[in-house]
Design a protein around this motif. Structure first.
Motif, PDB file in Angstrom:
ATOM      1  N   LEU A  33     -22.379  48.169  -8.922  1.00 52.03           N
ATOM      2  CA  LEU A  33     -22.954  46.877  -9.303  1.00 52.03           C
ATOM      3  C   LEU A  33     -22.828  45.874  -8.162  1.00 52.03           C
ATOM      4  O   LEU A  33     -23.756  45.085  -7.916  1.00 52.03           O
ATOM      5  N   GLN A  34     -21.718  45.893  -7.477  1.00 56.28           N
ATOM      6  CA  GLN A  34     -21.542  44.992  -6.336  1.00 56.28           C
ATOM      7  C   GLN A  34     -22.560  45.303  -5.238  1.00 56.28           C
ATOM      8  O   GLN A  34     -23.137  44.399  -4.628  1.00 56.28           O
ATOM      9  N   LYS A  35     -22.808  46.587  -5.003  1.00 60.57           N
ATOM     10  CA  LYS A  35     -23.802  46.975  -4.002  1.00 60.57           C
ATOM     11  C   LYS A  35     -25.203  46.555  -4.427  1.00 60.57           C
ATOM     12  O   LYS A  35     -26.036  46.182  -3.589  1.00 60.57           O
ATOM     13  N   LEU A  36     -25.469  46.631  -5.732  1.00 59.84           N
ATOM     14  CA  LEU A  36     -26.778  46.226  -6.245  1.00 59.84           C
ATOM     15  C   LEU A  36     -27.070  44.764  -5.928  1.00 59.84           C
ATOM     16  O   LEU A  36     -28.211  44.398  -5.637  1.00 59.84           O
ATOM     17  N   TRP A  74     -33.022  43.500  -9.307  1.00 56.91           N
ATOM     18  CA  TRP A  74     -34.035  42.926  -8.417  1.00 56.91           C
ATOM     19  C   TRP A  74     -35.400  43.579  -8.626  1.00 56.91           C
ATOM     20  O   TRP A  74     -35.496  44.727  -9.041  1.00 56.91           O
ATOM     21  N   THR A  75     -36.430  42.832  -8.269  1.00 52.76           N
ATOM     22  CA  THR A  75     -37.774  43.373  -8.092  1.00 52.76           C
ATOM     23  C   THR A  75     -38.151  43.146  -6.639  1.00 52.76           C
ATOM     24  O   THR A  75     -38.213  41.992  -6.186  1.00 52.76           O
ATOM     25  N   LEU A  76     -38.351  44.230  -5.905  1.00 52.03           N
ATOM     26  CA  LEU A  76     -38.719  44.167  -4.491  1.00 52.03           C
ATOM     27  C   LEU A  76     -40.163  44.627  -4.339  1.00 52.03           C
ATOM     28  O   LEU A  76     -40.605  45.554  -5.027  1.00 52.03           O
ATOM     29  N   GLU A  93     -32.478  47.823 -11.668  1.00 57.45           N
ATOM     30  CA  GLU A  93     -31.657  47.059 -12.604  1.00 57.45           C
ATOM     31  C   GLU A  93     -30.416  47.870 -12.963  1.00 57.45           C
ATOM     32  O   GLU A  93     -30.267  49.014 -12.540  1.00 57.45           O
ATOM     33  N   LYS A  94     -29.543  47.279 -13.755  1.00 56.20           N
ATOM     34  CA  LYS A  94     -28.277  47.936 -14.060  1.00 56.20           C
ATOM     35  C   LYS A  94     -28.456  49.254 -14.817  1.00 56.20           C
ATOM     36  O   LYS A  94     -27.613  50.148 -14.722  1.00 56.20           O
ATOM     37  N   GLU A 124     -27.531  54.137  -0.907  1.00 58.85           N
ATOM     38  CA  GLU A 124     -27.071  52.751  -1.011  1.00 58.85           C
ATOM     39  C   GLU A 124     -26.224  52.514  -2.256  1.00 58.85           C
ATOM     40  O   GLU A 124     -25.229  51.786  -2.218  1.00 58.85           O
ATOM     41  N   LEU A 125     -26.620  53.137  -3.386  1.00 61.66           N
ATOM     42  CA  LEU A 125     -25.949  52.873  -4.665  1.00 61.66           C
ATOM     43  C   LEU A 125     -25.099  54.050  -5.155  1.00 61.66           C
ATOM     44  O   LEU A 125     -24.572  53.991  -6.271  1.00 61.66           O
TER      45      LEU A 125
END
Length: 263
Positions: A33-36, A74-76, A93-94, A124-125
């Motif tokens: 979650l922190q990485k998100l 996020w939405t990228l 999202e989570k 990344e996650l």
């Protein structure tokens, strides 16, 4: 196909959107979650536009209710610099990942880009050992046709004898909907196939026909979901979905429509 338009100007096919959806068994937490929270910085080279997604929750204290918003991902987006149209969208999202491609060219090219995106996200996650509820591949085709209701013909796009078409579609009216699905096993995977067909005639706008075909991989070898999530599994599901979509479209559309979209 005469007087028929697709979603994008100068598009050579009706495929308007292809999406990959990965639904987690449990929401991201802890280090993931922190990485998100810092994801836009990691993907800024590929997705310059970013907007934060909020989660709305209801809280009740001493008989009083209130709503609280919190961070949910996020939405990228990656856009075409000339048209400003979105080419790729990444929603993280989570509890899920959604990757949407709107500028489809060929399957190998699209698949390779999708897998590369998944690899970056996985690294990344730390997604590899995250239990996944389901993996969904969704195809959306749209035809826009400037006609009056009296001019509508089912056989403009469809094969009237197709087993996918219900009576409601064949009785002659321009407005009909069909929502159907079935469960099957494919290459050791349990999948649910959904085929949703619908038409619309908005006032003073082209008649629109939409075909939404999705394949939901929900487990394998007798187990629900997936305990391991890697590129090999995603690639397998993508190929199964692509073959199933092509076969379904060939059975659904008439010869002219099939040829026009390169089937």
């Amino acid at each position: 196909m005469e007087n028929v338009q697709f979603d994008r100007k100068n598009a050579s096919h009706s495929l308007a959107e292809v999406a990959l959806v990965i639904a987690f068994e449990s929401p991201l937490a802890g280090e993931r979650l922190q990485k998100l929270k810092f994801l836009p910085a990691a993907f800024k080279d590929q997705f310059p536009a970013a907007s934060e997604n909020k989660e709305l929750s209801l809280s009740v204290t001493d008989g009083r209710s209130s709503t609280v918003t919190s961070f949910n991902g996020w939405t990228l987006e990656k856009k075409d610099l000339e048209t400003d149209l979105v080419e790729w969208q990444l929603i993280v999202e989570k509890n899920r990942i959604v990757v949407k491609g709107f500028e489809y060219s060929t399957w190998p090219e699209f698949k390779n880009e999708l897998l590369a995106l998944f690899e970056r996200l996985s690294e990344e996650l730390d997604l590899r050992h995250l239990h996944t509820k389901e993996v969904v591949i969704q195809f959306v085709d749209r035809f826009h046709w400037m006609i009056s209701p009296e001019e509508y013909r089912l056989d403009k796009f469809f094969n009237p004898e197709s087993s996918y078409l219900p009576y409601a579609a064949k009785r002659g009216g321009p407005l009909w909907h069909s929502f159907q699905g079935w469960l099957k096993e494919e290459e050791g995977l349990r999948v649910i196939v959904n085929l949703n067909l619908s038409t619309q005639t908005p006032a003073e706008r082209p008649h629109r026909t939409e075909i939404l075909h999705s394949l939901r991989a929900i487990g394998h070898e007798g187990y629900d979901g997936f305990s391991e999530l890697d590129s090999k599994l995603i690639s397998q599901i993508l190929d199964i979905a692509h073959i199933d979509n092509k076969s379904t479209m060939q059975g659904l559309l008439n010869e002219e429509a099939s040829t026009s979209i390169g089937l």
